[in-house]
Design an enzyme around this catalytic site. Structure first.
Site, PDB file in Angstrom:
ATOM      1  N   TYR A 160       0.859  -1.191   0.000  1.00 55.18           N
ATOM      2  CA  TYR A 160       0.000   0.000   0.000  1.00 55.18           C
ATOM      3  C   TYR A 160       0.895   1.242   0.000  1.00 55.18           C
ATOM      4  CZ  TYR A 160      -4.418   2.420   0.392  1.00 55.18           C
ATOM      5  OH  TYR A 160      -5.499   3.216   0.123  1.00 55.18           O
ATOM      6  N   ARG A 193      -8.743  10.736  -8.080  1.00 52.65           N
ATOM      7  CA  ARG A 193      -7.782  11.479  -7.268  1.00 52.65           C
ATOM      8  C   ARG A 193      -6.985  10.473  -6.453  1.00 52.65           C
ATOM      9  NH1 ARG A 193      -7.836  13.036  -1.519  1.00 52.65           N
ATOM     10  NH2 ARG A 193      -7.042  10.961  -1.835  1.00 52.65           N
ATOM     11  N   LYS A 231      -6.234  -1.582  -0.379  1.00 50.43           N
ATOM     12  CA  LYS A 231      -6.999  -1.206   0.809  1.00 50.43           C
ATOM     13  C   LYS A 231      -7.612  -2.438   1.469  1.00 50.43           C
ATOM     14  CE  LYS A 231      -8.530   2.811   2.650  1.00 50.43           C
ATOM     15  NZ  LYS A 231      -7.920   4.147   2.624  1.00 50.43           N
ATOM     16  N   GLU A 285     -13.559   5.711  -1.899  1.00 50.08           N
ATOM     17  CA  GLU A 285     -12.104   5.853  -1.849  1.00 50.08           C
ATOM     18  C   GLU A 285     -11.600   6.661  -3.050  1.00 50.08           C
ATOM     19  OE1 GLU A 285      -8.283   5.341  -0.272  1.00 50.08           O
ATOM     20  OE2 GLU A 285     -10.202   4.759   0.601  1.00 50.08           O
ATOM     21  N   ASP A 286     -10.813   7.683  -2.775  1.00 50.15           N
ATOM     22  CA  ASP A 286     -10.075   8.444  -3.794  1.00 50.15           C
ATOM     23  C   ASP A 286     -10.941   9.001  -4.916  1.00 50.15           C
ATOM     24  OD1 ASP A 286      -7.775   8.303  -2.407  1.00 50.15           O
ATOM     25  OD2 ASP A 286      -6.737   6.904  -3.715  1.00 50.15           O
ATOM     26  N   ASP A 318     -11.208   8.967   2.685  1.00 47.41           N
ATOM     27  CA  ASP A 318     -10.347  10.123   2.435  1.00 47.41           C
ATOM     28  C   ASP A 318     -10.784  11.323   3.262  1.00 47.41           C
ATOM     29  OD1 ASP A 318      -8.868   8.833   0.206  1.00 47.41           O
ATOM     30  OD2 ASP A 318     -10.828   8.904  -0.741  1.00 47.41           O
ATOM     31  N   ASN A 329       0.954  12.191   0.339  1.00 52.49           N
ATOM     32  CA  ASN A 329       1.532  10.967  -0.196  1.00 52.49           C
ATOM     33  C   ASN A 329       1.720  11.104  -1.697  1.00 52.49           C
ATOM     34  OD1 ASN A 329       1.924   8.897   1.845  1.00 52.49           O
ATOM     35  ND2 ASN A 329      -0.293   9.020   2.183  1.00 52.49           N
TER      36      ASN A 329
END
Length: 655
Positions: free
Chosen positions: A96, A159, A177, A272-273, A296, A470
């Protein structure tokens, strides 16, 4: 088997090729790489797998360790999870963050594996059929014939970390994840679904590396631009997510409804994202209809609050209430994306931190508005890009040039600086750190005038600096520079992992402020008690549970979060706290237990783990060739299983 006949749930380009093998056949380099990795992946024990990946990592290129471990998961999933459980601090950063960022940028250049369900925009109106095809191929069924699924993690790749729009190559995120769900909290990986919602992909301008992903010959998804429009709030959003009533449900609503229908209401559905402009309104639209949350926004907020509480514990180890101390802390958030917005909102709305103690910047400086919201005819003006930023904007235009971070620190005098810019690496310069130091030196001088003991002053008046972006290449500051610029005084946390450092003859272990301290335990607790929704208060509960998990060894090396090697223990603490709070708040449909230890015993029995080496279960089928595979199922704990079935919670059958 059913996995080899999938078509609907494959990404568009792979499905058009005919099959996974046909896709590899059209790209000889992928076939060669697959065969190379297959030949490398010969481990038959956890120790051999660990030795192999360590040897690969010794060359200094983690992406090869990632590629090896993906093949290991495909061939021998029990060894894969056994290796991660044996060395979580060492190997989780490989599968990850931070490695997964590069892996997503190169996802199509690596062998394609059957794990992961792809839902294309062109399949709107037929999402249930897509999800069902994947479930038939990869999920077990319960005694009642329903599919057993504990969690779905889904992204649109819009994203990915701080890297931007990677489209269908973003599948690496939900895959990784859910590996953390299994390792950190005991979700059964055979009962989870990583999912990519493919609504197109931006051009090179849409990602930080300028990659032309959509036109790459190995791109697996829809080769089309995202269709966007400007929302009522003035933000650019994906049009596919905001269908009118006449058009039927949006593709996101259709997906969540299909998952609930197939897997039951107690299956956790995690966003997620997604791009921030979509993330907030989508969460708001769905959070009261489904057992869903956005990691997020809410998970990042919770772990950031946990780390802030951890920093307060380092500064004030004898305090009786960390949350009370938090209410007296001034925090400057640098960056106004979903991570910082979520953190600030959690602090204000759930922890009771006064709005006057929260400041936030975007690329144009401090967020501000000239007045409160009026009747709609005269909306406030100022520096904000969406409604979420407007809520965090201070009244009144700054009287200084607020794009100057050093001057902003001098004016606002924050105790903590939290960076989550995502696109400005190294922006916490020496001058920024020294400005944070000067604020605390002023407070220390005031403490001396009040007669405080010097030991208390030295311990309490220290700046806290978090660099949360990150991967490591995007970090606002490195651990080494933060300690060096602050002469060892700063309390540091980061979104990506930095190695321990010797600072003035003392060992420091920079705390990785990573969501894996929150989302596995939070989701396990939600699943175990079959919660109906996810109240915002549960994220503060989870944050406090993480901060309370710090032990003497963590405090000795000044880490703001617990040692990652204790992740199962921390996740268990979070899950227990979440179950008890969900029961108290009336959102749990299963009463797991009345006291913490009773809940803990039940949850421990439910936590999945790979079978012990040499056991009968360890003889489960392994894939030594190109045949597709999935993690074998495991027996469920009878007592909890009966409760779940009695509550109609299909998909909650644990191991």
């Amino acid at each position: 088997g059913a996995a080899s006949t999938r078509r609907l749930s494959l990404p568009k380009s792979v499905a058009d090729a005919g099959s996974i093998d046909d896709w590899h056949g059209r790209h000889p380099e992928l076939s060669e790489l697959r065969d190379l990795l297959d030949g490398m992946c010969t481990a038959s024990t956890v120790a051999e797998a660990q030795a192999a990946v360590r040897a690969i990592l010794s060359l200094g290129h983690p992406i090869w360790g990632y590629a090896y471990l993906r093949m290991l998961h495909h061939k021998q999933p029990h060894l894969y999870f056994g290796a991660l459980l044996a060395s979580p601090e060492e190997l989780l950063p490989v599968v990850y963050t931070p490695t997964v960022g590069e892996a997503c940028q190169k996802f199509g250049r690596m062998p394609f594996y059957p794990r992961g369900c792809y839902v294309s925009l062109s399949q709107r109106g037929h999402v249930r059929a897509v999800l069902e095809e994947y479930a038939v191929a990869h999920l077990p069924r319960g005694a009642d014939g329903r599919f057993e699924c504990q969690c779905v993690v889904f992204t649109d790749g819009g994203r990915i970390l701080g890297l931007g729009d990677l489209g269908a190559w973003g599948m690496g995120i939900p895959v990784g994840k859910l590996d953390l769900y299994a390792v950190c909290a005991g979700f059964d990986p055979a009962r989870t679904v990583p999912l990519l919602l493919d609504v197109g992909c931006s051009g090179p301008e849409g990602n930080s590396a300028g990659l032309d992903i959509r036109n790459d010959r190995c791109y697996i998804g829809l080769r089309q631009e995202r269709e966007r429009h400007t929302s009522a709030a003035g933000t650019l959003v994906n049009s596919a997510y905001y269908a009118s009533d006449a058009d039927g449900p949006s593709i996101v609503s259709e997906l969540l409804d299909a998952a609930r229908d197939l897997f039951g209401p107690a299956c956790v559905l995690q966003f997620e994202d997604f791009n921030s402009n979509d993330a907030f309104p989508l969460l708001e639209a769905e959070r009261r209809r489904h057992l869903t949350y956005n990691d997020d926004i809410q998970g990042t907020a919770a772990v950031c609050v946990a780390a802030i509480l951890g920093a307060l514990r380092l500064r004030m180890p004898d305090t009786e209430s960390l949350v009370d101390e938090l209410r007296d802390t001034v925090v400057l958030f640098h960056g106004a994306g979903s991570a910082n917005l979520g953190t600030a909102s959690l602090m204000m709305c759930e922890a009771g931190v006064p709005a006057d103690n929260i400041y936030m910047t975007n690329s144009r400086g401090l967020l501000w508005r000239d007045r409160e919201d009026g009747d709609g005819e005269h909306p406030p003006e100022g520096n904000f890009r969406n409604d979420e930023q407007k809520r965090m904007a201070r009244l009144g235009k700054p009287t200084w040039e607020s794009t100057d971070l050093v001057e902003t620190i001098r004016r606002l005098k924050p105790d903590m600086l939290v960076g989550a810019v995502g696109g400005s690496p190294g922006c916490f310069s020496r001058a920024v750190v020294e400005a944070m130091m000067a604020v605390q030196e002023e407070r220390a001088a005031a403490g001396r005038l009040c007669g405080w003991r010097e030991q208390r002053i030295q311990q309490q008046f220290r700046p806290t600096i978090f660099a949360l972006s990150n991967p490591k290449t995007q970090a606002e500051i490195t651990a080494q520079d933060c300690y060096h610029f602050s002469r060892g005084r700063a309390i540091f946390g980061s979104g990506t992992r930095f190695a321990p450092l010797n600072v003035d003859s003392r060992m420091r272990r920079p705390g990785q402020v990573n969501n894996f301290f929150i989302f596995p335990g939070l989701s396990f607790g939600l699943m175990a008690c079959a919660a109906t929704i996810v109240p915002e208060s549960l994220f503060l509960v989870a944050a406090e549970a993480v901060a309370k998990s710090l032990d003497k060894r963590d405090l000795a090396v000044e880490s703001v979060v617990p040692d990652a090697n204790r992740i199962r223990e921390v996740s268990e603490n979070v899950a227990v706290a979440v179950v008890l709070a969900a029961q108290d708040q009336g959102v749990a449909t299963i009463r797991v237990g009345e006291r913490a230890e009773e809940v803990r015993r039940v949850l421990r029995r439910r936590m999945w783990a790979p079978p012990a080496e040499g056991s009968e279960e360890d003889g489960a089928p392994r894939v030594h060739s190109r045949a597709h595979s999935r993690v074998p199922g495991h027996a469920a704990t009878e007592a909890v299983e009966d409760r779940v079935r009695g509550a109609g919670g299909a998909g909650q059958h644990g191991a």
